[in-house]
Design an enzyme around this catalytic site. Structure first.
Site, mmCIF file in Angstrom:
data_model
loop_
_atom_site.group_PDB
_atom_site.id
_atom_site.type_symbol
_atom_site.label_atom_id
_atom_site.label_comp_id
_atom_site.label_asym_id
_atom_site.label_seq_id
_atom_site.Cartn_x
_atom_site.Cartn_y
_atom_site.Cartn_z
ATOM 1 N N CYS A 10 0.827 -1.218 0.000
ATOM 2 C CA CYS A 10 0.000 0.000 0.000
ATOM 3 C C CYS A 10 0.864 1.273 0.000
ATOM 4 O O CYS A 10 1.511 1.582 0.997
ATOM 5 C CB CYS A 10 -0.924 -0.037 1.226
ATOM 6 S SG CYS A 10 -1.741 1.509 1.586
ATOM 7 N N CYS A 59 -0.103 3.954 2.557
ATOM 8 C CA CYS A 59 0.302 3.563 3.923
ATOM 9 C C CYS A 59 1.744 3.980 4.171
ATOM 10 O O CYS A 59 2.082 4.528 5.220
ATOM 11 C CB CYS A 59 0.198 2.051 4.095
ATOM 12 S SG CYS A 59 -1.460 1.396 3.867
#
Lengths: 80, 105
Positions: free
Chosen positions: B30, B33
Site C-alpha cells: 500500500c 500507507c
C-alpha cells in the site's frame, strides 16, 4: 489501484527501473518514467505491485497472470 | 512516544495495558500507507503528553487485530478506549486521522 497500469509497468520497465521509481516517489521526486495514478500514494502502490509481480515471475518462473493472482491474493487478505 | 509495531501476538495485551490507543493498519503493498508513516510518527511525537498509545499493525499478517476493527481499506485507522473499539476511518489525510484521535479526549 488499476490493474492495467500495473500490467503496463511490468511489461515496459525493468526491476531496476521500478526500484529506482519507488525510491524517487518515496523521496517526493519524479520517477524517470511516467507512473499513472490519481496521487502519489496510488502511483507508489502501482510501482510496489509491479516490483512484486516482476520478482514473483523471476523467482518462480511464473507467467504474469499467475504472479498477478498472487498479488491480488495479498491485497484481498489485507482488507477482508 | 514512539509508534509501536504490534501483531496478533501482543495486540490484545497492548489494548488492555493502555487506556487510549490509536492504530494504523497498513500493508507493504500500500503506497499511501507508506507515505503516511512519517506523518503518523510526527503525530505520535506531538501527542506524547496526552497518554495515547500509537500502534502500527500489518493488516496482511495480523488477521485477528484486523478483524477487530473491520478493516475495509488501507491505510485504516482505529481508536480504542479501555480496550473497546470507539471509531474508525479509512483515510490518507492527516486531518481525518487527527479528527479520529480527538474522539479519545
Amino acid at each position: 489501484m488499476k490493474m492495467p497500469v500495473i500490467k503496463r509497468l511490468v511489461e515496459t520497465q525493468t526491476l531496476e527501473a521500478l526500484v529506482a521509481a519507488e525510491e524517487a516517489l518515496l523521496e517526493e521526486q519524479a520517477p524517470a518514467f511516467e507512473v499513472e495514478g490519481e496521487d502519489e500514494g496510488e502511483k507508489l502502490t502501482h510501482v510496489f505491485a509491479a516490483i512484486f509481480i516482476r520478482n514473483h515471475m523471476q523467482d518462480h518462473g511464473s507467467e504474469f497472470k499467475d504472479a498477478l493472482r498472487e498479488y491480488t491474493k495479498k491485497v484481498r487478505v489485507s482488507i477482508s | 512516544m514512539p509508534v509501536t509495531k504490534a501483531t496478533d501476538a501482543d495486540f490484545q495485551n497492548l489494548l488492555e495495558a493502555n487506556d487510549k490507543v490509536v492504530v494504523k493498519y497498513y500493508a507493504d503493498w500500500c503506497g499511501n500507507c507508506r507515505l503516511f508513516s512519517p506523518k503518523f510518527k510526527r503525530m505520535a511525537e506531538a501527542m506524547q503528553e496526552q497518554g495515547i498509545k500509537f500502534l502500527d499493525v500489518n493488516a496482511e499478517t495480523s488477521p485477528e487485530a484486523r478483524k477487530l476493527a473491520s478493516v475495509t481499506n488501507l491505510p485504516f485507522f482505529a481508536v480504542f478506549r479501555n480496550g473497546e473499539l470507539l471509531d474508525t476511518v479509512a483515510a490518507s489525510k492527516e486531518e481525518a486521522v487527527a479528527a479520529l484521535i480527538s474522539r479519545l479526549n
